[in-house]
Design a protein around this motif. Structure first.
Motif: not given
Length: 130
Positions: A57, A84, A89, A91-92, A127
């Motif tokens: 990540k 992903l 996420t 949002n991240e 999203y």
């Protein structure tokens, strides 16, 4: 050692991208330039992504930022897919892209955001801003 780096790289890639995506990049490149295919597996994934110290990540966030800053939007969809699959996420990812606007500029960041939108659309990801 090279074989080991290649195997490590393939292992990392198989955790990050689908078999279809892997075939569309590495296998396609192997048909054209086996040496280049070997390099794109061994160096970033077999030598860097497989190192201890950062998880997939974190490495994905760094890669997204570096690609945006360098204007490499053409390769960004591959790395958004990988991010992903590594557990970032939506949002991240959007926040990471937005964070780049002050450092990479609006044109590169907008190009990147359009790539994110395309990947999210292809994957059926809705999203919503937090």
């Amino acid at each position: 050692m090279e074989s080991n780096r290649y195997d490590k790289g393939i292992d990392v890639l198989q955790r990050m991208v689908s078999e279809e995506t892997l075939n569309a990049t590495v296998k396609k490149m192997e048909k054209f330039s086996p040496d280049m295919a070997k390099l794109i597996v061994e160096f970033p994934y077999g030598s860097l992504y497989s190192r201890p110290g950062l998880d997939l990540k974190q490495r994905s966030l760094l890669t997204i930022g570096a690609m945006i800053a360098s204007g490499a939007a053409a390769q960004l969809d591959f790395h958004i897919q990988g991010a992903l699959n590594a557990g970032l996420t939506p949002n991240e990812i959007v926040e990471a892209v937005m964070h780049c606007v002050s450092y990479a500029g609006f044109p590169k960041t907008l190009d990147a955001m359009f790539v994110v939108m395309k990947v999210f659309d292809e994957r059926g990801i809705t999203y919503e801003e937090a």
